[in-house]
Design a protein around this motif. Structure first.
Motif, PDB file in Angstrom:
ATOM      1  N   ALA A 394       0.832  -1.209   0.000  1.00  0.00           N
ATOM      2  CA  ALA A 394       0.000   0.000   0.000  1.00  0.00           C
ATOM      3  C   ALA A 394       0.865   1.257   0.000  1.00  0.00           C
ATOM      4  CB  ALA A 394      -0.932  -0.013   1.214  1.00  0.00           C
ATOM      5  N   ALA A 395       1.964   1.237   0.756  1.00  0.00           N
ATOM      6  CA  ALA A 395       2.873   2.386   0.783  1.00  0.00           C
ATOM      7  C   ALA A 395       3.507   2.619  -0.586  1.00  0.00           C
ATOM      8  CB  ALA A 395       3.960   2.168   1.838  1.00  0.00           C
ATOM      9  N   THR A 396       3.849   1.536  -1.288  1.00  0.00           N
ATOM     10  CA  THR A 396       4.400   1.671  -2.637  1.00  0.00           C
ATOM     11  C   THR A 396       3.431   2.402  -3.553  1.00  0.00           C
ATOM     12  OG1 THR A 396       5.678  -0.379  -2.392  1.00  0.00           O
ATOM     13  CG2 THR A 396       5.274   0.404  -4.629  1.00  0.00           C
ATOM     14  N   ASN A 407       2.823  15.896  -5.009  1.00  0.00           N
ATOM     15  CA  ASN A 407       2.398  16.171  -3.637  1.00  0.00           C
ATOM     16  C   ASN A 407       3.348  15.443  -2.693  1.00  0.00           C
ATOM     17  OD1 ASN A 407       1.088  16.677  -1.242  1.00  0.00           O
ATOM     18  ND2 ASN A 407      -0.931  16.040  -1.949  1.00  0.00           N
ATOM     19  N   ILE A 408       4.531  16.013  -2.498  1.00  0.00           N
ATOM     20  CA  ILE A 408       5.589  15.350  -1.740  1.00  0.00           C
ATOM     21  C   ILE A 408       5.225  15.238  -0.264  1.00  0.00           C
ATOM     22  CG2 ILE A 408       8.016  15.498  -1.064  1.00  0.00           C
ATOM     23  CD1 ILE A 408       8.561  16.889  -3.707  1.00  0.00           C
ATOM     24  N   ALA A 409       4.549  16.241   0.265  1.00  0.00           N
ATOM     25  CA  ALA A 409       4.184  16.215   1.689  1.00  0.00           C
ATOM     26  C   ALA A 409       3.266  15.034   2.001  1.00  0.00           C
ATOM     27  CB  ALA A 409       3.507  17.528   2.081  1.00  0.00           C
ATOM     28  N   SER A 410       2.268  14.804   1.147  1.00  0.00           N
ATOM     29  CA  SER A 410       1.364  13.677   1.378  1.00  0.00           C
ATOM     30  C   SER A 410       2.054  12.345   1.124  1.00  0.00           C
ATOM     31  CB  SER A 410       0.126  13.803   0.483  1.00  0.00           C
ATOM     32  OG  SER A 410      -0.662  14.897   0.877  1.00  0.00           O
ATOM     33  N   ALA A 411       3.010  12.314   0.179  1.00  0.00           N
ATOM     34  CA  ALA A 411       3.772  11.087  -0.045  1.00  0.00           C
ATOM     35  C   ALA A 411       4.543  10.696   1.211  1.00  0.00           C
ATOM     36  CB  ALA A 411       4.722  11.275  -1.228  1.00  0.00           C
ATOM     37  N   GLU A 412       5.201  11.680   1.817  1.00  0.00           N
ATOM     38  CA  GLU A 412       5.950  11.398   3.051  1.00  0.00           C
ATOM     39  C   GLU A 412       5.014  11.020   4.193  1.00  0.00           C
ATOM     40  OE1 GLU A 412       9.484  13.484   5.741  1.00  0.00           O
ATOM     41  OE2 GLU A 412       8.321  14.672   4.305  1.00  0.00           O
ATOM     42  N   GLN A 413       3.887  11.711   4.297  1.00  0.00           N
ATOM     43  CA  GLN A 413       2.958  11.435   5.390  1.00  0.00           C
ATOM     44  C   GLN A 413       2.318  10.050   5.246  1.00  0.00           C
ATOM     45  OE1 GLN A 413       2.811  13.643   7.884  1.00  0.00           O
ATOM     46  NE2 GLN A 413       1.655  12.111   9.031  1.00  0.00           N
ATOM     47  N   LEU A 470       9.561  -1.589  10.451  1.00  0.00           N
ATOM     48  CA  LEU A 470      10.095  -0.373   9.832  1.00  0.00           C
ATOM     49  C   LEU A 470      10.780  -0.689   8.510  1.00  0.00           C
ATOM     50  CD1 LEU A 470      11.624   1.572  12.862  1.00  0.00           C
ATOM     51  CD2 LEU A 470       9.600   2.185  11.533  1.00  0.00           C
ATOM     52  N   GLY A 471      11.555  -1.781   8.490  1.00  0.00           N
ATOM     53  CA  GLY A 471      12.282  -2.118   7.276  1.00  0.00           C
ATOM     54  C   GLY A 471      11.376  -2.499   6.124  1.00  0.00           C
ATOM     55  N   VAL A 472      10.388  -3.336   6.400  1.00  0.00           N
ATOM     56  CA  VAL A 472       9.477  -3.773   5.338  1.00  0.00           C
ATOM     57  C   VAL A 472       8.712  -2.586   4.753  1.00  0.00           C
ATOM     58  CG1 VAL A 472       7.410  -5.136   4.865  1.00  0.00           C
ATOM     59  CG2 VAL A 472       9.243  -6.113   6.227  1.00  0.00           C
ATOM     60  N   THR A 473       8.227  -1.696   5.609  1.00  0.00           N
ATOM     61  CA  THR A 473       7.402  -0.576   5.142  1.00  0.00           C
ATOM     62  C   THR A 473       8.227   0.473   4.409  1.00  0.00           C
ATOM     63  OG1 THR A 473       6.019  -0.951   7.092  1.00  0.00           O
ATOM     64  CG2 THR A 473       5.642   1.061   5.831  1.00  0.00           C
ATOM     65  N   THR A 474       9.368   0.841   4.954  1.00  0.00           N
ATOM     66  CA  THR A 474      10.190   1.852   4.282  1.00  0.00           C
ATOM     67  C   THR A 474      10.748   1.333   2.967  1.00  0.00           C
ATOM     68  OG1 THR A 474      12.051   1.146   5.687  1.00  0.00           O
ATOM     69  CG2 THR A 474      10.832   3.108   6.370  1.00  0.00           C
ATOM     70  N   ALA A 475      11.013   0.030   2.878  1.00  0.00           N
ATOM     71  CA  ALA A 475      11.453  -0.535   1.603  1.00  0.00           C
ATOM     72  C   ALA A 475      10.352  -0.382   0.551  1.00  0.00           C
ATOM     73  CB  ALA A 475      11.820  -2.010   1.773  1.00  0.00           C
ATOM     74  N   GLY A 476       9.089  -0.585   0.956  1.00  0.00           N
ATOM     75  CA  GLY A 476       7.987  -0.377   0.021  1.00  0.00           C
ATOM     76  C   GLY A 476       7.846   1.078  -0.391  1.00  0.00           C
ATOM     77  N   ALA A 477       8.029   2.008   0.555  1.00  0.00           N
ATOM     78  CA  ALA A 477       7.940   3.431   0.226  1.00  0.00           C
ATOM     79  C   ALA A 477       9.053   3.843  -0.738  1.00  0.00           C
ATOM     80  CB  ALA A 477       8.003   4.263   1.507  1.00  0.00           C
ATOM     81  N   LEU A 531      18.697   0.257   8.401  1.00  0.00           N
ATOM     82  CA  LEU A 531      19.294   0.883   7.219  1.00  0.00           C
ATOM     83  C   LEU A 531      18.224   1.404   6.264  1.00  0.00           C
ATOM     84  CD1 LEU A 531      22.254  -1.585   6.486  1.00  0.00           C
ATOM     85  CD2 LEU A 531      22.370   0.707   7.489  1.00  0.00           C
ATOM     86  N   PHE A 532      17.156   0.645   6.076  1.00  0.00           N
ATOM     87  CA  PHE A 532      16.058   1.124   5.232  1.00  0.00           C
ATOM     88  C   PHE A 532      15.424   2.388   5.812  1.00  0.00           C
ATOM     89  CE2 PHE A 532      15.472  -3.380   3.518  1.00  0.00           C
ATOM     90  CZ  PHE A 532      15.975  -3.049   2.272  1.00  0.00           C
ATOM     91  N   PHE A 533      15.258   2.413   7.112  1.00  0.00           N
ATOM     92  CA  PHE A 533      14.651   3.571   7.762  1.00  0.00           C
ATOM     93  C   PHE A 533      15.543   4.803   7.635  1.00  0.00           C
ATOM     94  CE2 PHE A 533      14.000   6.154  11.647  1.00  0.00           C
ATOM     95  CZ  PHE A 533      12.685   6.536  11.419  1.00  0.00           C
ATOM     96  N   LEU A 534      16.862   4.625   7.818  1.00  0.00           N
ATOM     97  CA  LEU A 534      17.782   5.752   7.676  1.00  0.00           C
ATOM     98  C   LEU A 534      17.803   6.281   6.253  1.00  0.00           C
ATOM     99  CD1 LEU A 534      20.795   4.534   9.876  1.00  0.00           C
ATOM    100  CD2 LEU A 534      19.055   6.250  10.449  1.00  0.00           C
ATOM    101  N   ARG A 535      17.716   5.375   5.279  1.00  0.00           N
ATOM    102  CA  ARG A 535      17.661   5.808   3.880  1.00  0.00           C
ATOM    103  C   ARG A 535      16.410   6.641   3.633  1.00  0.00           C
ATOM    104  NH1 ARG A 535      20.608   6.882  -0.715  1.00  0.00           N
ATOM    105  NH2 ARG A 535      19.362   6.507  -2.580  1.00  0.00           N
ATOM    106  N   PHE A 536      15.306   6.229   4.211  1.00  0.00           N
ATOM    107  CA  PHE A 536      14.068   6.986   4.049  1.00  0.00           C
ATOM    108  C   PHE A 536      14.186   8.365   4.690  1.00  0.00           C
ATOM    109  CE2 PHE A 536       9.915   8.288   5.672  1.00  0.00           C
ATOM    110  CZ  PHE A 536       9.152   8.265   4.509  1.00  0.00           C
ATOM    111  N   ARG A 537      14.809   8.429   5.865  1.00  0.00           N
ATOM    112  CA  ARG A 537      14.944   9.703   6.565  1.00  0.00           C
ATOM    113  C   ARG A 537      15.845  10.683   5.824  1.00  0.00           C
ATOM    114  NH1 ARG A 537      13.741  10.272  11.992  1.00  0.00           N
ATOM    115  NH2 ARG A 537      14.416  12.413  11.558  1.00  0.00           N
ATOM    116  N   GLN A 538      16.766  10.170   5.004  1.00  0.00           N
ATOM    117  CA  GLN A 538      17.628  11.072   4.234  1.00  0.00           C
ATOM    118  C   GLN A 538      16.832  11.923   3.257  1.00  0.00           C
ATOM    119  OE1 GLN A 538      20.590   8.635   2.355  1.00  0.00           O
ATOM    120  NE2 GLN A 538      21.908   8.537   4.171  1.00  0.00           N
TER     121      GLN A 538
END
Length: 547
Positions: A394-396, A407-413, A470-477, A531-538
């Motif tokens: 769903a996040a993907t 709409n980058i703000a909603s993508a991040e949210q 966190l890893g599974v979800t951020t990898a999908g995002a 690591l996936f979460f840190l990549r997302f936070r960058q």
């Protein structure tokens, strides 16, 4: 003499193009002047009677009726076409208004759950396919059960690189959808279907020798070798329609249609049950094929799955919105741009699947009590992992659509909401399983050692759930944004640089056995999640789009 009796003999009618024949008597309402002649007065497309009979030339009456019929028919056709056009315009307007909302809409947990819940149902239904095969093998023999248990995941591992590449279609379609590039959605779909067909044909005819070599490399028990090889060979023959079906599924996920796959998966399970029974045990002229019959039933059910997806994708609604019935000219530049994004996904899937396959081989070499306990906990680990994976898909979709709409703000949210939900689900299930660890162990085994090992392994399960979620979800995002190379590097380092070698190193220098393997795998999963979460936070994914 009345006037109409005087002028009737002098009336002339044009020759009729219609066949001649009958002499028709008809009554007229009266006469109206029209130029130099006269014509019958019509009302509601009918000729009203008058008390004075008059013989009308056959051709004139036929022309009148023929003209009236054509006028009415043309009017009906025009009205029907107008109604269809209005309905299509309303449907397209509703869809376009929803797409227009993406550029200004705020993300919410509700939309994440609306997409994720049907995916959970779909995944649960598809997991029953393997369960049905295993259940029917109970009456064939333990060797058949073992063969299905090895063959089914092995087929997925072999095909994982192609399935991973095909899943990249979700990224492209979701971003095109958000950017209102509707025709591009259908165009990239047909290119991926073309690739899926080629991948499927090559797999069906070239992977059979690889299966034989892989089973020998695995050291498969000779008692089940023939059963596993026959089962896997038949399943691999279904690769062409399996890959096409997965491409159609990825397209539907990209446009946000998660309900159709849930319904299709449910019907596929219903179709698979009788087919597997018939081909396994025989019925009428169909002989009993045993373990190979389970594979035959499954691949026929998968063919029905492909057809249901195909009819949905090329249906009237999707054809009007996304031009899914127009087969475009194959462009190698489109295939190249798609491959650059999707190939890292395929390699990530392959590295992950084969890494865990080797991990499973090591677990199989341990004492049988430890292997049995691992199998029990693995079932509940997969149950806990299922909602996390659904939320990741769903996040993907949401991240891709919002990025396509700028709409980058909603993508991040939406990615953050997905993380919150995933952590909540996995941690809740992990705690629940931990609290019920002894009842679960007693329900699955009466061996004291197996029960104790099973209960102990649930400690690992509850510890790594947060970072795993966190890893599974951020990898999908990240995948929704098109950031696929970095996750591939993370998978390579963690799976093949850490987990696989460390499992054997720990086994060589300690006597921890199953606990050492679970400690290494848990640390690997936690490191990947971090690591996936840190990549997302960058935030580098915010500036990425597919071409």
């Amino acid at each position: 003499m009345p006037i109409y009796r005087r002028i009737a003999p002098f009336l002339k009618f044009p020759p009729s193009p219609i066949r001649r024949g009958r002499d028709v008597r008809q009554s007229l309402t009266g006469w109206v002047r029209s130029g130099s002649g006269a014509e019958p007065r019509l009302s509601n497309n009918k000729i009203r009677r008058i008390p004075y009979p008059l013989r009308i030339p056959n051709d004139a009456w036929r022309i009148t009726q023929y003209t009236m019929f054509n006028q009415n028919k043309n009017t009906e056709i025009a009205e029907e076409a107008h109604q269809n056009a209005e309905a299509a315009q309303l449907t397209q307007s509703a869809t376009l208004s929803r797409i227009n909302e993406l550029s200004t809409r705020k993300a919410s947990m509700g939309e994440v759950w609306r997409l994720a819940f049907p995916i959970i149902i779909s995944m649960a239904s598809m997991s029953l396919l393997g369960l049905v095969d295993t259940l029917f093998m109970r009456w064939v023999g333990p060797e058949a059960q073992a063969a299905v248990g090895i063959g089914s995941p092995s087929v997925f591992s072999i095909c994982s690189i192609f399935l991973g590449m095909i899943s990249g279609l979700t990224t492209f379609v979701s971003q095109y959808y958000g950017a209102k590039r509707m025709s591009e959605c259908g165009r990239i779909l047909w290119h991926v279907l073309f690739m899926a067909g080629i991948f499927g044909i090559l797999s069906a005819f070239c992977l059979s020798p690889l299966v034989y070599w892989l089973l020998q490399l695995m050291g498969t028990n000779p008692d089940i070798f023939d059963g596993v090889y026959g089962y896997m060979n038949i399943r691999i023959y279904a690769c062409p329609w399996t890959f096409i079906s997965y491409a159609l599924l990825s397209f539907l996920r990209g446009i946000g249609d998660m309900k159709t796959p849930a319904l299709v998966s449910f019907f596929v399970v219903l179709i698979n049950i009788p087919l597997t029974y018939i081909f396994t045990f025989g019925l009428g002229p169909i002989p009993a094929y045993g373990i190979q019959g389970a594979a035959i039933g499954t691949i026929i059910a998968q063919a029905f799955e492909m057809l249901m997806y195909l009819f949905t994708v090329i249906g009237k609604k999707n054809a009007e919105l996304f031009s899914t019935r127009l087969f475009p000219k194959i462009s190698w530049s489109v295939i190249k741009s798609f491959t650059l994004v999707s190939l890292p996904i395929g390699l990530s899937w392959a590295m992950e699947q084969f890494g865990w396959l080797i991990y499973g081989f090591y677990i199989g070499s341990l004492p049988k009590e430890q292997s049995a306990a691992n199998a029990i906990v693995q079932v509940f680990m997969n149950i806990a992992w299922m909602p996390g994976l659904a939320i990741s898909i769903a996040a993907t979709t949401l991240v891709g659509q919002y990025l396509g709409a700028k709409n980058i703000a909603s993508a991040e949210q939406s990615a953050k909401y997905s993380m919150y939900m995933s952590v909540a689900c996995l941690v809740s299930l992990g705690i629940l399983f931990f609290l019920c660890r002894f009842p679960i162990a007693y329900a699955f085994s009466d061996n004291t050692e197996v029960i104790q090992i099973t209960a102990n392994l649930f400690y690992f399960l509850v510890v790594y759930q947060v970072l795993d979620a966190l890893g599974v979800t951020t990898a999908g995002a990240l995948r929704g944004a098109g950031d696929t190379k970095y996750p591939m590097i993370i998978m390579l380092i963690c799976i093949w640089g850490l987990m696989v070698p460390c499992v054997f190193i720990v086994d060589a220098f300690t006597d921890w056995q199953i606990y050492g393997a679970w400690a290494v795998s848990s640390l690997t999963v936690m490191l990947m999640g971090l690591l996936f979460f840190l990549r997302f936070r960058q935030g580098k994914w915010k500036s990425m789009t597919v071409k």
